[in-house]
Design an enzyme around this catalytic site. Sequence first.
Site, mmCIF file in Angstrom:
data_model
loop_
_atom_site.group_PDB
_atom_site.id
_atom_site.type_symbol
_atom_site.label_atom_id
_atom_site.label_comp_id
_atom_site.label_asym_id
_atom_site.label_seq_id
_atom_site.Cartn_x
_atom_site.Cartn_y
_atom_site.Cartn_z
ATOM 1 N N TRP A 186 0.875 -1.175 0.000
ATOM 2 C CA TRP A 186 0.000 0.000 0.000
ATOM 3 C C TRP A 186 0.909 1.222 0.000
ATOM 4 O O TRP A 186 1.828 1.318 0.826
ATOM 5 C CB TRP A 186 -0.927 0.052 1.234
ATOM 6 C CG TRP A 186 -1.579 1.402 1.296
ATOM 7 C CD1 TRP A 186 -2.548 1.861 0.463
ATOM 8 C CD2 TRP A 186 -1.244 2.487 2.183
ATOM 9 N NE1 TRP A 186 -2.844 3.178 0.773
ATOM 10 C CE2 TRP A 186 -2.067 3.576 1.815
ATOM 11 C CE3 TRP A 186 -0.343 2.638 3.241
ATOM 12 C CZ2 TRP A 186 -2.002 4.807 2.479
ATOM 13 C CZ3 TRP A 186 -0.276 3.854 3.898
ATOM 14 C CH2 TRP A 186 -1.108 4.926 3.520
ATOM 15 N N GLU A 225 -3.091 -2.923 -2.445
ATOM 16 C CA GLU A 225 -4.197 -2.283 -1.715
ATOM 17 C C GLU A 225 -4.483 -0.880 -2.248
ATOM 18 O O GLU A 225 -3.641 0.010 -2.192
ATOM 19 C CB GLU A 225 -3.838 -2.201 -0.218
ATOM 20 C CG GLU A 225 -4.933 -1.558 0.629
ATOM 21 C CD GLU A 225 -4.559 -1.463 2.103
ATOM 22 O OE1 GLU A 225 -3.389 -1.727 2.452
ATOM 23 O OE2 GLU A 225 -5.441 -1.098 2.910
ATOM 24 N N LYS A 227 -6.851 2.747 -2.439
ATOM 25 C CA LYS A 227 -7.448 3.649 -1.460
ATOM 26 C C LYS A 227 -8.167 4.776 -2.184
ATOM 27 O O LYS A 227 -7.808 5.141 -3.303
ATOM 28 C CB LYS A 227 -6.335 4.210 -0.569
ATOM 29 C CG LYS A 227 -6.840 5.052 0.576
ATOM 30 C CD LYS A 227 -5.770 5.210 1.635
ATOM 31 C CE LYS A 227 -6.263 6.132 2.728
ATOM 32 N NZ LYS A 227 -5.410 6.129 3.900
ATOM 33 N N ASP A 258 -9.682 -2.924 1.692
ATOM 34 C CA ASP A 258 -9.776 -2.355 3.035
ATOM 35 C C ASP A 258 -11.163 -1.734 3.163
ATOM 36 O O ASP A 258 -11.560 -0.926 2.312
ATOM 37 C CB ASP A 258 -8.663 -1.302 3.207
ATOM 38 C CG ASP A 258 -8.598 -0.724 4.609
ATOM 39 O OD1 ASP A 258 -9.656 -0.317 5.130
ATOM 40 O OD2 ASP A 258 -7.490 -0.658 5.180
ATOM 41 N N HIS A 261 -11.581 2.042 2.589
ATOM 42 C CA HIS A 261 -10.967 2.687 1.428
ATOM 43 C C HIS A 261 -11.890 2.950 0.254
ATOM 44 O O HIS A 261 -11.454 3.070 -0.888
ATOM 45 C CB HIS A 261 -9.769 1.866 0.952
ATOM 46 C CG HIS A 261 -8.617 1.960 1.883
ATOM 47 N ND1 HIS A 261 -7.353 1.549 1.564
ATOM 48 C CD2 HIS A 261 -8.538 2.451 3.141
ATOM 49 C CE1 HIS A 261 -6.538 1.759 2.590
ATOM 50 N NE2 HIS A 261 -7.247 2.298 3.550
ATOM 51 N N HIS A 285 -8.651 -6.025 4.622
ATOM 52 C CA HIS A 285 -8.256 -5.234 5.783
ATOM 53 C C HIS A 285 -9.559 -4.809 6.442
ATOM 54 O O HIS A 285 -10.208 -3.873 6.000
ATOM 55 C CB HIS A 285 -7.451 -3.994 5.362
ATOM 56 C CG HIS A 285 -6.002 -4.275 5.168
ATOM 57 N ND1 HIS A 285 -5.071 -3.297 4.944
ATOM 58 C CD2 HIS A 285 -5.316 -5.440 5.202
ATOM 59 C CE1 HIS A 285 -3.870 -3.844 4.827
ATOM 60 N NE2 HIS A 285 -3.990 -5.152 4.971
ATOM 61 N N ASP A 293 -11.672 7.393 6.600
ATOM 62 C CA ASP A 293 -10.915 6.162 6.839
ATOM 63 C C ASP A 293 -10.258 6.255 8.209
ATOM 64 O O ASP A 293 -9.038 6.300 8.336
ATOM 65 C CB ASP A 293 -9.872 6.013 5.713
ATOM 66 C CG ASP A 293 -9.034 4.758 5.859
ATOM 67 O OD1 ASP A 293 -9.563 3.768 6.389
ATOM 68 O OD2 ASP A 293 -7.860 4.778 5.437
ATOM 69 N N ASP A 295 -10.089 4.280 10.761
ATOM 70 C CA ASP A 295 -9.493 3.094 11.378
ATOM 71 C C ASP A 295 -9.919 2.886 12.821
ATOM 72 O O ASP A 295 -9.107 2.594 13.693
ATOM 73 C CB ASP A 295 -7.963 3.124 11.231
ATOM 74 C CG ASP A 295 -7.535 2.897 9.800
ATOM 75 O OD1 ASP A 295 -7.714 1.776 9.316
ATOM 76 O OD2 ASP A 295 -7.058 3.852 9.151
ATOM 77 N N ASP A 325 -7.158 -4.186 10.111
ATOM 78 C CA ASP A 325 -6.371 -2.964 9.943
ATOM 79 C C ASP A 325 -7.069 -1.784 10.591
ATOM 80 O O ASP A 325 -7.938 -1.161 9.978
ATOM 81 C CB ASP A 325 -6.136 -2.687 8.445
ATOM 82 C CG ASP A 325 -5.261 -1.451 8.236
ATOM 83 O OD1 ASP A 325 -4.642 -0.987 9.210
ATOM 84 O OD2 ASP A 325 -5.201 -0.953 7.094
HETATM 85 C C1 RNT Z 1 -3.757 2.862 4.926
HETATM 86 C C2 RNT Z 1 -3.879 1.420 4.611
HETATM 87 C C3 RNT Z 1 -2.754 0.541 5.074
HETATM 88 C C4 RNT Z 1 -2.269 0.905 6.445
HETATM 89 C C5 RNT Z 1 -1.262 -0.056 7.019
HETATM 90 C C6 RNT Z 1 -0.590 0.514 8.230
HETATM 91 O O1 RNT Z 1 -4.885 3.574 4.660
HETATM 92 O O2 RNT Z 1 -5.086 0.934 5.108
HETATM 93 O O3 RNT Z 1 -3.130 -0.786 4.993
HETATM 94 O O4 RNT Z 1 -3.325 1.017 7.337
HETATM 95 O O5 RNT Z 1 -0.399 -0.425 6.055
HETATM 96 ZN ZN ZN Z 2 -5.424 -1.179 5.002
#
Ligand code: RNT
Ligand code: ZN
Length: 417
Positions: A186, A225, A227, A258, A261, A285, A293, A295, A325
């Site tokens: 990523w 990955e 985004k 993810d 994302h 993720h 995003d 998290d 994640d």
């Molecule tokens: C970032 C991505 C990625 C990170 C990690 C730390 O938006 O989701 O996967 O969260 O690599």
């Molecule tokens: Zn991620």
Amino acid sequence: MKEKLVEQAYEIAKERYAQIGVNTDEVLEKLSKVSLSLHCWQADDVSGFESLGEDLSGGIQTTGNYPGKARNISELRQDILKAAEYIPGTHRLNLHATYGDFNGEKVDRDEIEPKHFLSWMQWAKQNNMKLDFNSTSFSHPKSGNLTLSSSDESVRRFWIEHTKRCRKIADAIGEFQQDPCIMNIWIHDGSKDLTVNRMLYRELLTKSLDEIFETKYANMKDCLESKLFGIGLESYTVGSSDYYTAYAAKHGKIITLDTGHFHPTEIIADKLSAMLLFVPEVMLHVSRPVRWDSDHVTIINDEVQELCHEIVRCDAMDRVHIGLDYFDASINRIGAYVIGSRATLKCMTMALLEPIALLRKYEAEERFFERLALLEECKSLPWNAVWDMYCLRSGVPVGESYISSIEKYEADVTSKR
Ligand code: RNT
Ligand code: ZN
């Protein structure tokens, strides 16, 4: 006493599910094969162990300053093992390249080698865990806004070298653990404002990836990955979903989805059957975006439930890897691991308990009232009794009893850091 209750409840649930054609013993068996890839970075707010002194960058952010974060490799390992005590099943650990065992030495990203991860391999083996891996292009003086897609050739070459080394490390890990190490790429590359050379950066990224993937490895798998956007990089993301989907389909790479994302109303469950027809495997993720995003810690919500249902409905448990994640620095970090992992596994439990044969029959016969009614009834069937039984048989705390254990670990260990 509690064990007895769990067993009694399970017996009732078993009978109840049998009425709709679901065998709960088989579900428990399948559940025991679900292996999560736990993200190492929840334990220390994505800090890592480099001595470069850089703050978190790349458009991602941890918020909160809850005390007790892991400050070094041994604290991080201790915390991960603590979290694993409360998560039923055998799981993997997902490392970032910045989490090497560098011994206080300054090792730049274009210098990392398998030897920096040897102690992780040994530790994982001792603890019956397998490892996955990630290249790290954020939080570095050369991160800027563009890395693998930079038009500054020296910057681009630096990150190509880093990513190549990461693949080599992942392969060494895979060989050591006799199980493929999944390596995620990523990159945050993008720009804050209107961008007129969109094509150029994507061409550069393609050139970089083609070069990175030239070496074929037997013990690692690559995943990409995408985004939607990062903070400070709102207008353009080089590695968008369309970009990586096309690249992965063309080159047979794994796609990482993810849950944070995509557009806020876009859920990724529907993407599984679309992608699995054209890419070999999918990595997830699992996260919880709140307005962006962000998290947040994964919980049982519509998105995660749908996602798990789709894994099962697509009969893709062996082609979909479930990574987590998120990075919440505002609550007990070990607790955060446990909540998110248990929530994901609970969603898998519900998914495995679905009377899929009956639902498919209704669908084939265009009996849509019956299909919807049964789907709704499933939500209140005693799936929790099966989950509790899974915890009991796995030797991990049933229900909320893990809360006090984590409080104790906080009192004894993390609060003293
Ligand atoms: C970032 C991505 C990625 C990170 C990690 C730390 O938006 O989701 O996967 O969260 O690599
Ligand atoms: Zn991620």
